[in-house]
Design a protein around this motif. Structure first.
Motif, PDB file in Angstrom:
ATOM      1  N   PHE A   1      27.127  49.116  43.847  1.00 29.24           N
ATOM      2  CA  PHE A   1      27.682  48.631  45.113  1.00 29.24           C
ATOM      3  C   PHE A   1      29.132  48.176  44.922  1.00 29.24           C
ATOM      4  N   ALA A   2      29.919  49.122  44.395  1.00 28.54           N
ATOM      5  CA  ALA A   2      31.275  48.803  43.943  1.00 28.54           C
ATOM      6  C   ALA A   2      32.136  48.188  45.034  1.00 28.54           C
ATOM      7  N   ASP A   3      31.997  48.638  46.282  1.00 27.77           N
ATOM      8  CA  ASP A   3      32.835  48.108  47.356  1.00 27.77           C
ATOM      9  C   ASP A   3      32.711  46.595  47.491  1.00 27.77           C
ATOM     10  N   ASP A   4      31.531  46.052  47.172  1.00 27.41           N
ATOM     11  CA  ASP A   4      31.292  44.618  47.334  1.00 27.41           C
ATOM     12  C   ASP A   4      31.149  43.886  46.003  1.00 27.41           C
ATOM     13  N   SER A   5      31.333  44.593  44.889  1.00 24.92           N
ATOM     14  CA  SER A   5      31.123  43.982  43.576  1.00 24.92           C
ATOM     15  C   SER A   5      32.379  43.915  42.726  1.00 24.92           C
ATOM     16  N   LEU A   6      33.450  44.559  43.177  1.00 26.83           N
ATOM     17  CA  LEU A   6      34.704  44.568  42.441  1.00 26.83           C
ATOM     18  C   LEU A   6      35.794  43.855  43.241  1.00 26.83           C
ATOM     19  N   VAL A   7      36.804  43.373  42.544  1.00 28.13           N
ATOM     20  CA  VAL A   7      37.959  42.741  43.183  1.00 28.13           C
ATOM     21  C   VAL A   7      39.212  43.434  42.658  1.00 28.13           C
ATOM     22  N   LYS A   8      40.017  43.977  43.557  1.00 28.55           N
ATOM     23  CA  LYS A   8      41.223  44.686  43.145  1.00 28.55           C
ATOM     24  C   LYS A   8      42.322  43.691  42.793  1.00 28.55           C
ATOM     25  N   ILE A   9      43.068  44.014  41.734  1.00 31.53           N
ATOM     26  CA  ILE A   9      44.178  43.164  41.297  1.00 31.53           C
ATOM     27  C   ILE A   9      45.410  44.023  41.038  1.00 31.53           C
ATOM     28  N   PRO A  10      46.584  43.411  40.941  1.00 28.45           N
ATOM     29  CA  PRO A  10      47.794  44.189  40.662  1.00 28.45           C
ATOM     30  C   PRO A  10      47.718  44.885  39.308  1.00 28.45           C
ATOM     31  N   ASN A  11      48.369  46.021  39.208  1.00 21.30           N
ATOM     32  CA  ASN A  11      48.377  46.782  37.960  1.00 21.30           C
ATOM     33  C   ASN A  11      49.419  46.188  37.015  1.00 21.30           C
ATOM     34  N   ASN A  12      49.077  45.020  36.490  1.00 23.86           N
ATOM     35  CA  ASN A  12      50.007  44.267  35.644  1.00 23.86           C
ATOM     36  C   ASN A  12      49.247  43.750  34.425  1.00 23.86           C
ATOM     37  N   PRO A  13      49.126  44.566  33.368  1.00 26.48           N
ATOM     38  CA  PRO A  13      48.324  44.169  32.210  1.00 26.48           C
ATOM     39  C   PRO A  13      48.739  42.843  31.599  1.00 26.48           C
ATOM     40  N   SER A  14      50.003  42.477  31.697  1.00 22.33           N
ATOM     41  CA  SER A  14      50.460  41.241  31.078  1.00 22.33           C
ATOM     42  C   SER A  14      49.848  40.005  31.724  1.00 22.33           C
ATOM     43  N   ASN A  15      49.313  40.155  32.933  1.00 24.86           N
ATOM     44  CA  ASN A  15      48.720  39.018  33.639  1.00 24.86           C
ATOM     45  C   ASN A  15      47.196  39.085  33.649  1.00 24.86           C
ATOM     46  N   ASP A  16      46.632  39.984  32.844  1.00 22.71           N
ATOM     47  CA  ASP A  16      45.183  40.176  32.845  1.00 22.71           C
ATOM     48  C   ASP A  16      44.406  38.894  32.571  1.00 22.71           C
ATOM     49  N   LEU A  17      44.879  38.078  31.655  1.00 20.88           N
ATOM     50  CA  LEU A  17      44.097  36.914  31.251  1.00 20.88           C
ATOM     51  C   LEU A  17      43.923  35.921  32.387  1.00 20.88           C
ATOM     52  N   ASN A  18      44.884  35.827  33.274  1.00 18.85           N
ATOM     53  CA  ASN A  18      44.731  34.928  34.414  1.00 18.85           C
ATOM     54  C   ASN A  18      43.722  35.467  35.421  1.00 18.85           C
ATOM     55  N   TYR A  19      43.692  36.780  35.584  1.00 13.27           N
ATOM     56  CA  TYR A  19      42.720  37.369  36.500  1.00 13.27           C
ATOM     57  C   TYR A  19      41.325  37.465  35.892  1.00 13.27           C
ATOM     58  N   LEU A  20      41.250  37.648  34.577  1.00 10.97           N
ATOM     59  CA  LEU A  20      39.968  37.870  33.913  1.00 10.97           C
ATOM     60  C   LEU A  20      38.946  36.800  34.246  1.00 10.97           C
ATOM     61  N   PHE A  21      39.389  35.547  34.315  1.00 14.60           N
ATOM     62  CA  PHE A  21      38.427  34.462  34.435  1.00 14.60           C
ATOM     63  C   PHE A  21      37.952  34.232  35.871  1.00 14.60           C
ATOM     64  N   LEU A  22      38.466  35.035  36.807  1.00 15.36           N
ATOM     65  CA  LEU A  22      37.865  35.062  38.136  1.00 15.36           C
ATOM     66  C   LEU A  22      36.524  35.782  38.106  1.00 15.36           C
TER      67      LEU A  22
END
Length: 393
Positions: A129-150
């Motif tokens: 159920f990818a439409d409701d199970s994923l969250v899109k984020i900017p394509n910016n690998p350097s900021n991955d760690l801040n998004y990861l913990f969401l």
């Protein structure tokens, strides 16, 4: 593909070659994992007390990655999107009569009885159920760690405050300075707490708590009487909110296992009309091949009901609504207001995951992430911050 695998041997994790997941339903997506994390909940499995009855299974429930395949019924996402894999995916249907765990939710990384999805500490993961199970984020690998913990721990720390009944201006005590506890304290500061105390016994963790503006409390400090005594010395009327970010494998001030220690101390230090939030895992399963030491965790604990009742306290706990909290937390990270990546102490490659589990278990790390070398601009550097070896307690 390579993946971290639990094989039912306490204090051992393996890295194995396992089949790459395939699409099963038209609503699915396949995500190529770029960054995963080891969570405190994974240590319950590592200790042999939590998970499904039949190993092996792939570990992990926190990840960021890039979509490499989508089903024909997926409308929101496309191949190439960078996404957060939420630890508890959407069920795909309305649940009219919820049931207790493990049947209530599907969770990555805990085996068949928790949904059997596989885990995120792997090169690929299937998302239902990818439409409701994923969250899109900017394509910016350097900021991955801040998004990861969401994907889990930032939302879980935030939710613990909600469970406690927190309001801006309250003073707060947080048990545990692991990633969830640190992010609970961080959330309290972001949300306007007057004071935030963080209770632990590991100096590096307490130092990290102090670095974000919290007041560190070493509950094992000699002659100070434990956690509640120290808090009450500083706050004679108690703290309005107490957050348990440890759970059933908690230790008392003598560093001995005492499953109700945090609960008892939380009631003792809470102010009249205060509230207690609980997100540390209190979950009992039967002894099995997958959980050979589950009998160490009792299904019940002794609770100080008289003190709880006389103070007119409230208590609420459980799993965080990670999907529901993501819109708020995503805005905070997008704006730069929240930077939860500060909890990370090491980045490793997947082949080093067993050693990373050992270090994490021995409290030589606060948070370890696993990097996969998919892109030239993806960091795969192993960052080690050696500390004095600590014997297991």
């Amino acid at each position: 593909m390579r993946a971290v695998v639990w094989e039912g041997k306490p204090y051992e994790m393996a890295v194995r070659s396992v089949p790459k997941p395939r699409m099963e339903m038209p609503e699915d997506a396949i995500v190529r994992v770029t960054t995963a994390a080891i969570c405190g909940s994974d240590l319950h499995t590592y200790h042999g007390v939590l998970g499904s009855s039949e190993p092996p299974w792939v570990q992990g429930h926190e990840a960021i990655g890039i979509i490499v395949e989508v089903g024909p019924a997926t409308e929101t996402f496309k191949v190439g999107d960078r996404v957060i894999v939420i630890c508890i995916p959407d069920s795909g249907h309305f649940v009219a009569e919820p049931v207790p765990l493990p049947g209530m939710y599907t969770i990555y990384g805990f085996g068949k009885q928790f949904g059997g999805l596989g885990g995120c500490q792997a090169e690929y993961v299937r998302v239902p159920f990818a439409d409701d199970s994923l969250v899109k984020i900017p394509n910016n690998p350097s900021n991955d760690l801040n998004y990861l913990f969401l994907s889990d721990v930032f939302a879980t720390g935030w939710q613990c405050l909600d469970f406690s009944g927190f309001r801006a201006g309250d003073n707060v005590a947080v048990f545990g300075a692991g990633a969830v506890g640190l992010l609970c304290a961080y959330s309290a500061i972001l949300r306007g707490a007057s004071k935030v105390y963080v209770i632990d016994h590991v100096k590096s963790r307490l130092d990290k708590a102090a670095s974000i503006g919290a007041i560190p409390i070493d509950f094992t400090a000699y002659g100070k009487g434990g956690a509640a005594a120290q808090i009450l010395e500083l706050e004679p009327e108690g703290v309005q909110r107490v957050c348990d970010c440890i759970g059933c494998e908690c230790l008392n001030e003598e560093l001995k296992l005492q499953e109700n220690y945090v609960i008892v101390e939380a009631v003792n230090m809470a102010a009249i009309n205060g509230g207690i939030g609980l997100v540390g895992v209190y979950l009992h399963v039967d002894v099995s091949k997958g959980t050979p030491r589950a009998d160490l965790i009792p299904p019940t604990i002794t609770f100080p009901i008289a003190a709880f009742f006389s103070k007119n306290l409230s208590i609420k706990g459980g799993l965080a609504d990670v999907l529901g909290l993501n819109p708020t937390l995503l805005q905070l990270v997008n704006s730069g207001r929240a930077k939860p990546g500060f909890v990370v102490t090491s980045e490793v490659g997947i082949e080093d995951a067993p050693e990373a589990y050992r270090r994490f278990d021995q409290q030589l790390e606060e948070k370890v992430v696993i990097r996969f070398p998919w892109e030239s601009n993806e960091s795969t550097l192993v960052v080690r911050r050696p500390r004095t070896a600590r014997s297991r307690v």
